[in-house]
Design a protein around this motif. Structure first.
Motif, PDB file in Angstrom:
ATOM      1  N   ASN A  77      29.431  32.499  35.181  1.00  0.00           N
ATOM      2  CA  ASN A  77      29.936  31.193  34.740  1.00  0.00           C
ATOM      3  C   ASN A  77      31.541  31.568  34.713  1.00  0.00           C
ATOM      4  O   ASN A  77      32.419  30.322  35.080  1.00  0.00           O
ATOM      5  CB  ASN A  77      29.418  30.630  33.752  1.00  0.00           C
ATOM      6  N   TRP A  78      32.065  32.386  34.131  1.00  0.00           N
ATOM      7  CA  TRP A  78      33.393  32.636  33.893  1.00  0.00           C
ATOM      8  C   TRP A  78      34.074  32.815  35.161  1.00  0.00           C
ATOM      9  O   TRP A  78      35.255  32.172  35.681  1.00  0.00           O
ATOM     10  CB  TRP A  78      33.607  33.917  33.118  1.00  0.00           C
ATOM     11  N   MET A  79      33.425  33.755  36.028  1.00  0.00           N
ATOM     12  CA  MET A  79      33.915  33.992  37.315  1.00  0.00           C
ATOM     13  C   MET A  79      33.939  32.717  38.260  1.00  0.00           C
ATOM     14  O   MET A  79      35.231  32.521  38.925  1.00  0.00           O
ATOM     15  CB  MET A  79      33.130  35.273  38.022  1.00  0.00           C
ATOM     16  N   GLU A  80      32.995  31.905  38.300  1.00  0.00           N
ATOM     17  CA  GLU A  80      32.892  30.694  38.979  1.00  0.00           C
ATOM     18  C   GLU A  80      34.115  29.746  38.495  1.00  0.00           C
ATOM     19  O   GLU A  80      34.740  29.330  39.366  1.00  0.00           O
ATOM     20  CB  GLU A  80      31.475  30.135  38.703  1.00  0.00           C
ATOM     21  N   GLY A  81      34.345  29.740  36.924  1.00  0.00           N
ATOM     22  CA  GLY A  81      35.604  28.896  36.589  1.00  0.00           C
ATOM     23  C   GLY A  81      36.670  29.188  37.205  1.00  0.00           C
ATOM     24  O   GLY A  81      37.575  28.445  37.609  1.00  0.00           O
ATOM     25  N   ILE A  82      37.081  30.795  37.138  1.00  0.00           N
ATOM     26  CA  ILE A  82      38.275  31.238  37.835  1.00  0.00           C
ATOM     27  C   ILE A  82      38.330  30.939  38.869  1.00  0.00           C
ATOM     28  O   ILE A  82      39.509  30.380  39.411  1.00  0.00           O
ATOM     29  CB  ILE A  82      38.419  32.571  37.264  1.00  0.00           C
ATOM     30  N   TYR A  83      37.551  31.288  39.898  1.00  0.00           N
ATOM     31  CA  TYR A  83      37.302  31.153  41.269  1.00  0.00           C
ATOM     32  C   TYR A  83      37.851  29.602  41.716  1.00  0.00           C
ATOM     33  O   TYR A  83      38.510  29.187  42.774  1.00  0.00           O
ATOM     34  CB  TYR A  83      36.258  31.302  41.724  1.00  0.00           C
ATOM     35  N   THR A  84      37.102  28.804  40.795  1.00  0.00           N
ATOM     36  CA  THR A  84      37.360  27.143  41.398  1.00  0.00           C
ATOM     37  C   THR A  84      38.920  26.936  41.064  1.00  0.00           C
ATOM     38  O   THR A  84      39.416  26.152  41.664  1.00  0.00           O
ATOM     39  CB  THR A  84      36.421  26.494  40.379  1.00  0.00           C
ATOM     40  N   SER A  85      39.448  27.499  39.884  1.00  0.00           N
ATOM     41  CA  SER A  85      40.839  27.127  39.572  1.00  0.00           C
ATOM     42  C   SER A  85      41.691  27.929  40.520  1.00  0.00           C
ATOM     43  O   SER A  85      42.573  27.216  41.025  1.00  0.00           O
ATOM     44  CB  SER A  85      41.064  27.637  38.330  1.00  0.00           C
ATOM     45  N   ILE A  86      41.643  29.065  40.890  1.00  0.00           N
ATOM     46  CA  ILE A  86      42.485  29.905  41.789  1.00  0.00           C
ATOM     47  C   ILE A  86      42.493  29.480  43.138  1.00  0.00           C
ATOM     48  O   ILE A  86      43.393  29.492  44.009  1.00  0.00           O
ATOM     49  CB  ILE A  86      42.414  31.428  41.759  1.00  0.00           C
ATOM     50  N   SER A  87      41.187  28.857  43.579  1.00  0.00           N
ATOM     51  CA  SER A  87      40.932  28.422  45.142  1.00  0.00           C
ATOM     52  C   SER A  87      41.866  27.183  45.295  1.00  0.00           C
ATOM     53  O   SER A  87      42.109  26.882  46.510  1.00  0.00           O
ATOM     54  CB  SER A  87      39.552  28.059  45.267  1.00  0.00           C
ATOM     55  N   LYS A  88      42.247  26.470  44.507  1.00  0.00           N
ATOM     56  CA  LYS A  88      43.010  25.591  44.381  1.00  0.00           C
ATOM     57  C   LYS A  88      44.550  25.644  44.501  1.00  0.00           C
ATOM     58  O   LYS A  88      45.518  24.925  44.907  1.00  0.00           O
ATOM     59  CB  LYS A  88      42.820  24.551  43.384  1.00  0.00           C
TER      60      LYS A  88
END
Length: 264
Positions: A77-88
């Motif tokens: 879940n932490w990686m998912e949140g980080i990925y969602t942020s940086i993909s923007k």
């Protein structure tokens, strides 16, 4: 005559994202520093993404996945949140992880069309190629045919993956709608589709695939746990590539797949 200004090459600003700092990450950091990159770290303990000078620096992210990330939902879940942020923020995202994780995470955590994946153990020469804007040689991660298993029983799906993973790249989704979402982002060579699924069953998924030009030509083999005549006739009326009883053996399944993949 006005002298044309030379284009100034931007310095690479690389952010390494990881759950915990490790010896391997230290090696990546050292390699990037030797290449002249500016390197910073983001961890679960310090997840603040540092600022950078967009005029002078070109930002890239490296996501270094922990082992067995699918078994630790806190890390996932932490990686998912980080990925969602940086993909923007950036289109330049490199993911480093295990091959098995790549197959599991495709279409769930990551859009594989928008990231560049490197398998562990990491080859520094491949990392250098991607950091400098190059492309990996043809065939890297693409040597095997890609099969998508769609089955609401994850235990059965994982068993089938274990049977065939030495011969094929295998991805798993556990619902019909997940399959449609996955296929919108990830090309596959064949689909093993459970006929009996709740909410959206295999027949409905198959019909949706037939309506889309991008998926209508993908071979679909139905998986069915019922072998009576009426069930088989219902399956065959849809005109799939074929069907397999879930009670089949590993050897028969591999023989069946090899025959159909060879004829693709």
């Amino acid at each position: 005559m006005i002298e044309e200004k030379k284009k100034v090459e931007k310095r690479k600003n690389v952010v390494i994202v990881m759950c915990k700092y490790s010896v391997v990450v230290k090696g990546i950091e050292r390699k990037l520093t030797e290449m002249g990159c500016k390197v910073s770290m983001v961890t679960q303990e310090n997840e603040k993404i540092p600022k950078y000078d967009a005029e002078k620096e070109e930002r890239m992210f490296i996501l270094y996945l922990p082992n067995k990330i699918m078994e630790d939902m806190i890390q996932y879940n932490w990686m998912e949140g980080i990925y969602t942020s940086i993909s923007k923020m950036s289109r330049e995202i490199i993911v480093v992880g295990d091959q098995r994780d790549r197959e599991d995470l495709a279409g769930s955590l990551f859009d594989m069309t928008s990231v560049k994946w490197l398998d562990r153990p990491l080859k520094m020469e491949e990392l250098e190629i991607l950091i400098t804007g190059g492309h990996l040689p043809e065939g890297v991660h693409k040597s095997k045919k890609h099969i998508l298993i769609v089955d609401d029983d994850p235990s059965y799906a994982k068993m089938v993956r274990e049977w065939i993973k030495d011969h094929y790249q295998v991805s798993i989704v556990t619902a019909g709608i997940q399959a449609i979402t996955f296929l919108a982002k990830n090309p596959v060579d064949m689909i093993l589709l459970d006929y009996e699924m709740p909410v959206v069953d295999g027949a409905q998924v198959f019909q949706m695939l037939q309506q889309e030009p991008s998926t209508q030509n993908i071979p679909v083999i139905f998986l069915t746990g019922v072998g009576d005549k009426d069930q088989v006739e219902r399956v065959l009326r849809l005109r799939p590539t074929g069907y397999i009883l879930k009670s089949t053996t590993k050897e028969k399944l591999l023989d069946y797949l090899h025959t159909h993949v060879h004829n693709m």
